[in-house]
Design an enzyme around this catalytic site. Structure first.
Site: not given
Length: 428
Positions: A93, A304
């Site tokens: 992303n 993450d």
């Protein structure tokens, strides 16, 4: 440079922590045994510290290209090295997205030029992660894509996901998924539960995640594809993954340190540093994650790592972006809050952060074996420090753990036989 690490401890092939020395020659692990002697090697006395395989993180956000105000490949990989990570897998992303030859080649060139640890980039499932046009999986694999994902958004179109899984299966590659059903997100900024009700905030219901996982598991079964679930956070998700594994479906899963350590009851106020996606869930969800990790439903731990600027996080919990930093706090948080409290063993923690992710994705990493590349982390299990975001090497200081006292800090990280990071004066 060759190195001889003396008087350490490591986890052997039987899963036991034993005394050892370790010799690194020409970038490889040359010998793992007690009482090693060697000429032409710098001797480093680790004085009883843990010699661990370099940690492996299959879920990170490095932000470059396009988000360099949040993080760069250089700062992110330095932070990873400080946290003991030697292999990290970068989510797509970015802007532009690694969705074609030009963009993936540019990303790989940036990694080659700037990275301090091994960086394996994901390829996007769909062009611009927009969900409507599949990328050229064959080209992305040729250029070094680790696996395929549109992480950050869930692939909403079931026919697109099925087609992607079928193509990935032909290439013997995994499809990795951030699981959210968009029609159930509810414009939420936290979990739909006690905290959202108390503060009058829109909440994201647990079923938003679990229903998407259930759909994808059935698609993976139809495609005979390895399907990996990102950052599992709910009791329902654990249940459907457990059932799928029992049915023989090729599904694996990860959980984050913050979901193992915190639940919604731990959020002190509407603090944006506690805003992550998926959100911190309820007590029952938290207990299910621990149970799932222990019984093998959840295969590994992944950070993450999601850095943001202070200005972005200062917008308030409803407007601030989702995500927290993770590299520099992961091991001490988990060691202090899971191992020291008797929830899991040290041996299990090492496995969840090394061999489990490596084995799941077929990486030659995660074990201290003679002949393998010398990716190594030295950890001082006795050292206690307070988490201080101002000392982070990451550009992102966004953490809910500021001020927490933790034990078990990496003091040296070796990547390919070279010292990538060392805590000053730690091994003098």
């Amino acid at each position: 440079m060759n190195y001889l690490f003396k008087n350490g401890r490591y986890m052997n092939e039987e899963g036991k922590i034993v005394a050892t020395d370790l010799l690194v020659q020409d970038g490889k692990i040359a010998k793992v045994a007690e009482n090693i002697t060697a000429d032409n090697a710098e001797v480093i006395d680790v004085n009883g510290k843990l010699i661990a395989p370099g940690l492996v993180d299959v879920h990170v956000h490095l932000r470059e290209p396009g988000g360099e105000h949040k993080e760069t490949i250089e700062t992110g990989t330095l932070a990873a090295a400080k946290g003991g990570f030697t292999t990290i897998c970068a989510m797509p992303n970015t802007r532009p997205v690694p969705d074609c030859r030009e963009h993936m080649e540019d990303l790989q060139n940036r990694i080659k030029e700037k990275a301090h640890v091994n960086v394996l980039p994901y390829g996007a499932i769909t062009v611009r992660q927009a969900g409507s046009e599949m990328t050229d999986f064959e080209t992305l694999k040729e250029l070094g894509a680790f696996a395929f994902t549109d992480d950050g958004v869930g692939v909403q179109d079931a026919s697109m996901m099925l087609a992607a899984m079928k193509r990935a299966a032909k290439l013997n590659m995994a499809v990795v998924a951030h699981c959210e059903e968009n029609t159930l997100i509810n414009k939420g900024c936290v979990h739909e539960g006690k905290f959202s009700e108390k503060h009058g905030l829109n909440g994201i219901p647990s079923v938003c995640e679990s229903v998407h996982i259930a759909r994808d598991i059935l698609l993976a079964e139809a495609a005979d594809c390895h399907y990996h679930v990102c950052h599992v956070s709910t009791k329902g998700s654990v249940r459907v993954i457990r059932d799928a594994k029992r049915a023989g479906i090729k599904v694996t899963a990860e959980v984050t340190p913050h979901h193992l350590v915190l639940c919604e009851d731990d959020i002190p106020s509407a603090d944006p540093n506690f805003k992550m996606n998926p959100p911190l869930r309820g007590k029952e969800d938290h207990a299910a994650l621990i149970e799932g990790l222990l019984d093998g439903t959840i295969d590994m731990i992944a950070t993450d790592h999601a850095p943001h600027t202070a200005e972005e996080k200062a917008q308030g919990i409803e407007r601030a972006p989702f995500g927290i930093t993770g590299f520099e706090t992961a091991f001490p948080l988990l060691y202090t809050n899971l191992v020291k409290k008797g929830i899991i063993t040290l041996e299990q923690l090492i496995q969840f952060l090394t061999e489990k992710p490596a084995d799941t994705f077929g990486l030659e990493a995660g074990r201290l074996k003679e002949g393998r590349t010398a990716d190594i982390t030295i950890i001082d299990l006795e050292q206690e420090e307070e988490i201080d975001p101002t000392t982070f090497l990451s550009k992102g200081k966004n953490t809910p753990f500021a001020g927490w006292k933790c034990q078990g800090w990496p003091v040296m990280t070796i990547v390919g036989g070279k010292i990538a990071w060392q805590k000053e004066s730690a091994l003098v």
